[in-house]
Every structure is written in structure tokens, then in C-alpha cells.
Design a protein around this motif. Structure first.
Motif, short mmCIF file in Angstrom:
data_model
loop_
_atom_site.label_atom_id
_atom_site.label_comp_id
_atom_site.label_asym_id
_atom_site.label_seq_id
_atom_site.Cartn_x
_atom_site.Cartn_y
_atom_site.Cartn_z
N PRO A 177 0.82 -1.23 0.00
CA PRO A 177 0.00 0.00 0.00
C PRO A 177 0.85 1.27 0.00
CG PRO A 177 -0.42 -1.33 1.97
CD PRO A 177 0.48 -2.12 1.10
N THR A 178 1.97 1.24 0.70
CA THR A 178 2.86 2.41 0.70
C THR A 178 3.30 2.73 -0.72
OG1 THR A 178 3.70 1.55 2.78
CG2 THR A 178 4.90 3.40 1.81
N LEU A 179 3.73 1.69 -1.41
CA LEU A 179 4.19 1.88 -2.79
C LEU A 179 3.07 2.44 -3.67
CD1 LEU A 179 6.46 -1.21 -3.51
CD2 LEU A 179 7.07 1.19 -3.73
N LEU A 180 1.89 1.88 -3.53
CA LEU A 180 0.76 2.33 -4.35
C LEU A 180 0.46 3.81 -4.08
CD1 LEU A 180 -1.69 -0.71 -4.25
CD2 LEU A 180 -0.12 0.00 -6.06
N ALA A 181 0.48 4.17 -2.81
CA ALA A 181 0.19 5.56 -2.45
C ALA A 181 1.24 6.49 -3.04
CB ALA A 181 0.14 5.71 -0.93
N VAL A 182 2.49 6.09 -2.93
CA VAL A 182 3.56 6.93 -3.46
C VAL A 182 3.40 7.09 -4.97
CG1 VAL A 182 6.04 7.06 -3.87
CG2 VAL A 182 5.20 6.43 -1.63
N LEU A 183 3.11 5.98 -5.63
CA LEU A 183 2.95 6.03 -7.09
C LEU A 183 1.85 7.02 -7.48
CD1 LEU A 183 3.29 2.29 -8.17
CD2 LEU A 183 4.83 4.20 -8.60
N THR A 184 0.73 6.96 -6.75
CA THR A 184 -0.38 7.85 -7.06
C THR A 184 0.03 9.31 -6.90
OG1 THR A 184 -1.81 6.13 -6.19
CG2 THR A 184 -2.79 8.32 -6.48
N GLY B 180 13.43 7.38 -25.03
CA GLY B 180 12.75 6.25 -25.62
C GLY B 180 13.25 4.91 -25.12
N ARG B 181 14.28 4.94 -24.28
CA ARG B 181 14.80 3.67 -23.75
C ARG B 181 13.94 3.23 -22.56
NH1 ARG B 181 20.26 5.59 -25.15
NH2 ARG B 181 20.54 6.50 -23.09
N PRO B 182 13.85 1.90 -22.32
CA PRO B 182 13.01 1.43 -21.21
C PRO B 182 13.52 1.97 -19.86
CG PRO B 182 13.94 -0.42 -22.46
CD PRO B 182 14.48 0.81 -23.07
N VAL B 183 12.59 2.43 -19.04
CA VAL B 183 12.92 3.02 -17.74
C VAL B 183 13.67 2.03 -16.86
CG1 VAL B 183 11.93 3.88 -15.59
CG2 VAL B 183 11.04 4.68 -17.78
N LEU B 184 13.13 0.79 -16.83
CA LEU B 184 13.70 -0.22 -15.95
C LEU B 184 15.18 -0.46 -16.27
CD1 LEU B 184 12.67 -1.91 -13.61
CD2 LEU B 184 12.25 -3.78 -15.20
N MET C 202 10.80 7.07 -8.67
CA MET C 202 10.12 7.21 -7.38
C MET C 202 9.80 5.84 -6.79
SD MET C 202 10.02 9.92 -5.99
CE MET C 202 10.76 11.44 -6.44
N VAL C 203 9.40 4.92 -7.67
CA VAL C 203 9.15 3.55 -7.20
C VAL C 203 10.43 3.00 -6.57
CG1 VAL C 203 8.50 1.22 -7.86
CG2 VAL C 203 7.43 3.16 -8.98
N VAL C 204 11.54 3.21 -7.25
CA VAL C 204 12.80 2.68 -6.75
C VAL C 204 13.15 3.31 -5.40
CG1 VAL C 204 15.28 2.53 -7.17
CG2 VAL C 204 13.67 2.17 -9.04
N TYR C 205 13.03 4.64 -5.31
CA TYR C 205 13.35 5.31 -4.05
C TYR C 205 12.47 4.80 -2.91
CZ TYR C 205 16.70 8.76 -5.70
OH TYR C 205 17.82 9.37 -6.18
N VAL D 266 11.78 1.52 2.04
CA VAL D 266 11.09 0.42 2.72
C VAL D 266 12.10 -0.65 3.14
CG1 VAL D 266 9.52 -1.53 2.33
CG2 VAL D 266 8.85 0.77 1.64
N VAL D 267 13.00 -0.99 2.23
CA VAL D 267 13.98 -2.03 2.53
C VAL D 267 14.93 -1.58 3.64
CG1 VAL D 267 15.96 -3.30 1.60
CG2 VAL D 267 13.86 -3.13 0.27
N VAL D 268 15.35 -0.32 3.57
CA VAL D 268 16.27 0.19 4.60
C VAL D 268 15.61 0.14 5.98
CG1 VAL D 268 17.36 2.30 5.48
CG2 VAL D 268 17.69 1.61 3.11
#
Lengths: 313, 333
Positions: free
Chosen positions: A14-21, A84-88, A285-288, A293-295
Motif C-alpha cells: 500500500p505504501t508503494l501504491l500511495a507513493v505512485l499515485t 525512448g529507452r526502457p525506464v527499468l 520514485m518507485v525505486v526510491y 522500505v527495505v532500509v
């Protein structure tokens, strides 16, 4: 324990979803138009319109949002609107550099900061203590980019010990370390300043505890009282600060990466912001968020290693 | 006393620095502790009982405190003169101490097995395995149930009473000649208190130890002590064998202290308090320190502090610090 881990990671969703939004909408609110930035000031209205259509920016906002969320969840983070390159792929390319830099500066900070803090606490209100405290205050108040420029001037330009442009280096470990050294020292000094202060105050508190008096009453030698009886008890606040500070460190690494011209998440995100590269921004932002969260999780797990009273459930 | 004293304290004065000036927290403390004897130090909070014990242990914090005067003779040596490392070798080995707060006196991040074994490792040069085996033995002696399974447990897994037993085990691991017990039962509930007291008495007997037992609980003192020293405002005001002290309290403070014990066999529910307050360390009266609260006050009491002198009509073992009731000068004044 495993149950605890799974639970914690599920809570992260849920944290990730909220941040994404939030990120999605903030990016849309920002003034400026990616198509305009990409095509430049002279671009015709038709060209911009065409590009906006191609980038999917003409669709209703809610549709864009749904598409973005669906993509994010299925691992398709889209392509950079600019290159145009993939973000990932872009993110994965630079992430080792950032991890390398962060880890090196935390290790450096701990190696310098913990002994210095202990030393300072043991010599409370004596000259050594004052010098350490003033030193750490300087380390804290010095902006990262100023110190970075000073390091560059002295060690890269005057002494030529390290490269001026720390492109990250490739190949042998020696070259990599040489490229890593100055940026890591730059962030490591700031980290050390924080750790010194927390270690000092935490040690002072522990040294006043009843069980330290007990250790002395048992005839435990002074050194063992410090390292075995005191330090481990004093480390919990230190771990908390290191955990919290990792977030700030990632922020500081933006400036450091720019000054040293080093690849990394920080440089990527500044680029994405100035170019209004929505997709890249969202991916970063997803990565951050994930990193934070992991830290936090690692911080909590470290508590358990230090303090037997901590239980996970 | 035919046998020489195990520990003898003479003229001990310990000072603390408050706002740049040194003030005596305990003054002119003197007593002898015989082999196997239990001497109780009693008095209200802040009267210097713990400071006396910490002075003997050499644990007065150096930053703000010092043993300014006096001798503490133990095994032919004057403890305040010893170098830090020599004193460290005595602490926990020849003289041990247990503290009031079992909840906070054990290190929360070390196992109790380690904490007990540690004493043996430093003082007996034992390897980890042997120290652990002896630690187990001593934990059995202080009656920790199934001690073998609990060696690797942490202090928070023990109750208050059990933790105090662990503290006792640590203190007794090297079979010290003198045990300083600083209110060892104050933080425990009454039934546990009784158990710990019995255990202490038993172990003292087994090891032939002498004990200084610090307490403000006169009931506990009556059951465990051989002799009692009553302290007030940093001084010993009366010292006597336990029976004598309770039968013939001589110093007005001792008298008042005994009167203030609440009794269940009396119907009155008013507590008898001692009027006034203990003077603060920085504003000690010129003469007798108890004079401002004393009902027997004479002019001399405010001029000069009385010495600790034999009480008329009892042997030299009963002494009090009072112009009016002790020594030869009192009657004349």
C-alpha cells in the motif's frame, strides 16, 4: 521471523501504491510540457500535438493513471519520454553505482564515527571532546557540494590522486575504488559527523546506567566495560540514525553525483525532472520508495541482532 | 575482638564537587568489620550509606568525587592508595557488591551465563568453558531453578527476585571476604525479600564472609545484622550490637527512627515522623548535625560536633555521637 518479513513486505505494497499515485499527479501538476521540452522552443503547435498524442498525454488523466498503475504492477515501467529507452533498464544500469556509493559512505561513516563518538564520550567535557564536537558540527553544517568541490580541488586537481570525473570506473577493482574514493569520502564525512554525535550522546547515557556500575564492581577492566558492556547497548540509537540518514544520504548523493559527474540514481532523477520525463520520474520514485522500505526493514532487523529484548511478530 | 578485623575503616571522608566547591557527603566514618560479621548501615535516603560502600569499592565517580581523608584497611593494604588496576583486581574478587535495583543492574544484552562467568574469567583466569561450568555451579547455589537451561537466557527473561539471585551469584562467584549489599531487597516484594535474605545469610555462613548490609528497613536489619551503625547526614551517629541498639537506642535520632516504625499491633494509625528535614550537603550546621531537629538540644550542641564516644553504662561496643547522652563530657555540659 519469516512471517514477520512477509508481513512487513506486504505492508510495503500500500505504501508503494500511495507513493505512485502521489508521484503521478504531482508530475502532471508540474508546469511544463514534456513534448515542448523535447521538441524545443521553436517547435510548431502541430508537432507538439502529434508528440503529445504519441506519448499518450492526450488521453484523459484517469486513463493515463490506470494505464500507468497497471504497468507499474506488472513490471512494465514504460519507456523514457525523452530517450525512448526502457525506464527499468536505465535504472538498473545506474543502480550499482548508487549502491556502491551509499554503502561505501555508510561504512566509512561508521568506521570513523563510532570510535570517535565513544572516545568523545569517555573524555566528556575535556579538550578531546570539544574538538570532536566542533569537528562533527562542522561536518554536519557543511553543504555536501561545497565539500565535494573542495575535495576535488585538493585531491583531484592539486594532488592528482583521484580522477576529476568519477565516471564510476570500470574493469578492475582498483580503478573502481579510485573513482569511488572522493564521492564516498564526501558523503562519508557527513555520515561520520552524524554517527559521532549520536554515538557520543548514546554512550554517555549508557555509561551512567546501573549495569555499567555493576561491571566496574565486578572488576571488569575499563576497556572491556566500554567495548563489551557499553557499546552494544549504545548502538541502537546509532542504527536508527543510520537508517533514517540513509534516506537523506540518497538525497545528498544527487549533489555529489553531479559535482563528481558520477552516474547514479541522483543524476538520473535530476535529468528526468528538468526534462519533465514523466515515466522516468515515476519509475525512479518507485525505486526510491522501495529502497526506503527495505532500509527501514533492515534497520528493524538490526535491532533484533543487537538487543535480545526485541521480538518480531 | 581477638581476631584482627577483616576490614577497618577509619576517618573516611568522601567529598563531591558541587558548583566548584568540595562538600563532604560522608564525614569521619569509622568501623571495623570482623570475620563472619554482618554490620548494617541504616539511615534515611541520602545519609551516605551508599557513598560509604562505593568509597570502599573505589567506585566514587572521579569526575566529581573523591575520598578526601581516611583509611580503608583490607588485607594489609590501604584501599584509597591503590592504583586503579590493583583496586580493580580486588573488586569482584576479594570485595564484592550487590545493588538495590536488580531490574537495571544486569546488562540487558549479555546472557546471565556470560555475566556470571565473566567475573571468574577476569579474576581466576579461567577459560570460557571452565568459567561457564563454575558459573552454573554458583547459579545452582543461589537456587536458580533449572540453571543449566537458563545460562543462555537474558536478564529480561528473569523476574526481579531471580535477577537479584543472579546478582548475588556474580558477587559470590569468587568467594569474596567482604560482601557489600546495598539495599539488596528493597526493590523486591516482601515474600521474595525474605527468601533473598535467607539465601544471603546461608551463603555468608557457607563462605565465612563478612557483610556490610545497607538498608533503611529496620525490620530487615533486626533479623540479619550482628551490629548496626546508624547514619545521619553523612556521619555515623550510633553504633552498637543489634540487640543493644534496639533495646537502648541512645542517640536521639536513633530513638526517633525506632519510634517512627509503624506497628501493626497498635490501633493508632498516625505515623510518628521526625520533625524538620535533613540539612542539605552544602549547608551543614556548625555543631551537631542533628541539633536543629533534636529535642534534647543544649547550647554546646550548636557550637561543636560531638565525637563518637562510648555510651555510659554499656561496654565500648556501644558508641554514640551525642553531647548529652554519650561520653564523659555530656553530663558536665
Amino acid at each position: 521471523m519469516l512471517q514477520y518479513l512477509v508481513k512487513r513486505l506486504l505492508f510495503a505494497v500500500p505504501t508503494l501504491l500511495a507513493v505512485l499515485t502521489v508521484v503521478f499527479f504531482i508530475a502532471r501538476i508540474l508546469p511544463g510540457d514534456p513534448a515542448q521540452v523535447i521538441l524545443g522552443e521553436q517547435a510548431s503547435a502541430e508537432a507538439i500535438q502529434a508528440l503529445r498524442l504519441r506519448l499518450g498525454l492526450e488521453r484523459p488523466l484517469i486513463q493515463q493513471y490506470a494505464g500507468f498503475m497497471a504497468g507499474a504492477l506488472t513490471g512494465d515501467w514504460g519507456s523514457s519520454m525523452v530517450t525512448g529507452r526502457p525506464v527499468l533498464g536505465e535504472v538498473l544500469n545506474v543502480i550499482p553505482y548508487t549502491i556502491e556509493l551509499t554503502a561505501a559512505s555508510v561504512i566509512l561513516g561508521a568506521i570513523i564515527g563510532i570510535p570517535l563518538g565513544v572516545w568523545s564520550a569517555l573524555h566528556r567535557n575535556r579538550l578531546i571532546d570539544y574538538v570532536t564536537r566542533i569537528g562533527s558540527l562542522l561536518g554536519l553544517s557543511f553543504p555536501a557540494f561545497v565539500m565535494a568541490i573542495m575535495l576535488l580541488l585538493v585531491f583531484a586537481i592539486q594532488l592528482s590522486w583521484f580522477p576529476v570525473i568519477s565516471s564510476g570506473g570500470s574493469g578492475s577493482l582498483g580503478v573502481r575504488l579510485q573513482h569511488l574514493a572522493l564521492p564516498a569520502i564526501n558523503l562519508g564525512i557527513i555520515m561520520a559527523a552524524y554517527i559521532t554525535r549520536v554515538t557520543r550522546s548514546s554512550m554517555l547515557e549508557v555509561l551512567g546506567e546501573d549495569y555499567i556500575r555493576t561491571a566496574h564492581a565486578k572488576g571488569v577492566p575499563a576497556l572491556a566495560v566500554v567495548w563489551r558492556h557499553s557499546l552494544r547497548n549504545a548502538l541502537i540509537p546509532v542504527v536508527t540514525v543510520v537508517g533514517l540518514y540513509l534516506g537523506i544520504l540518497i538525497g545528498n548523493s544527487v549533489l555529489t553525483e553531479i559535482v563528481f559527474n558520477r552516474p547514479g540514481l541522483g543524476k538520473l532523477i535530476v535529468g528526468a525532472l528538468t526534462q519533465r520525463d514523466y515515466t522516468m520520474l515515476q519509475g525512479l520514485m518507485v525505486v526510491y520508495t522501495f529502497v526506503i522500505v527495505v532500509v527501514n526493514l533492515l534497520t528493524d532487523l538490526t535491532y533484533g541482532m543487537i538487543d535480545p529484548r526485541v521480538k518480531y511478530q | 575482638m581477638v581476631e584482627p578485623a577483616v576490614l577497618s575503616v577509619d576517618g573516611l571522608t568522601t567529598e563531591f564537587r558541587i558548583a566548584g566547591k568540595w562538600h563532604a557527603a560522608v564525614r569521619d566514618i569509622g568501623f571495623e568489620l570482623a570475620r563472619n560479621e554482618t554490620l548494617a548501615l541504616v539511615g534515611e535516603s541520602g545519609c551516605g550509606k551508599s557513598i560509604t560502600a562505593l568509597s570502599i569499592m573505589g567506585l566514587i565517580p572521579k569526575a566529581a568525587g573523591r575520598v578526601a581523608k581516611g583509611r580503608i584497611l583490607f588485607e594489609g593494604r590501604n584501599l584509597p592508595e591503590l592504583a586503579d588496576d590493583e583496586m580493580r583486581k580486588i573488586r569482584g574478587d576479594r570485595i564484592a557488591m550487590i545493588f538495590q535495583e536488580p531490574m537495571t543492574s544486569l546488562n540487558p544484552v549479555l546472557t546471565i551465563g556470560f555475566q556470571v562467568a565473566e567475573v571468574l574469567r577476569y579474576h581466576r583466569d579461567l577459560g570460557p568453558g571452565e568459567a561457564r561450568a563454575q558459573a552454573l555451579d554458583i547459579l545452582d547455589q543461589v537456587k536458580i531453578p533449572s540453571a543449566r537451561d537458563r545460562l543462555d537466557d537474558y536478564p529480561h527473561q528473569f523476574s526481579g527476585g531471580m535477577r537479584q539471585r543472579v546478582m548475588i551469584a556474580m558477587a559470590l562467584a569468587c568467594q569474596p571476604r567482604v560482601l557489600l549489599a546495598d539495599e539488596p531487597t528493597t526493590a523486591l516484594d516482601v515474600t521474595i525479600q525474605a527468601q533473598v535474605l535467607v539465601l544471603l545469610a546461608e551463603l555468608k555462613q557457607r563462605y565465612g564472609m563478612s557483610m556490610i548490609f545497607i538498608s533503611h528497613n529496620l525490620g530487615v536489619v533486626a533479623t540479619i545484622a550482628d551490629r548496626v551503625a546508624v547514619m545521619y547526614a553523612g556521619e555515623i551517629v550510633e553504633i552498637a550490637p543489634v540487640g543493644e541498639l534496639f533495646d537502648r537506642p541512645t542517640h536521639p535520632y536513633t530513638e526517633a527512627l525506632l519510634r517512627s516504625i509503624p506497628r501493626v499491633d497498635r490501633t493508632s494509625d498516625a505515623l510518628v515522623a521526625i520533625p524538620g528535614q535533613v540539612p542539605p550537603i552544602s549547608r551543614m550546621p556548625q555543631g551537631c548535625r542533628y541539633a536543629p531537629r533534636c529535642g534534647l538540644k543544649q547550647p554546646i550542641c550548636e557550637r561543636a560536633g560531638p565525637p563518637l564516644e562510648p555510651v555510659p553504662g554499656s561496654g565500648a561496643t556501644h558508641r554514640a555521637r551525642c553531647w548529652v547522652r554519650a561520653g564523659g563530657t555530656g553530663a558536665a555540659a
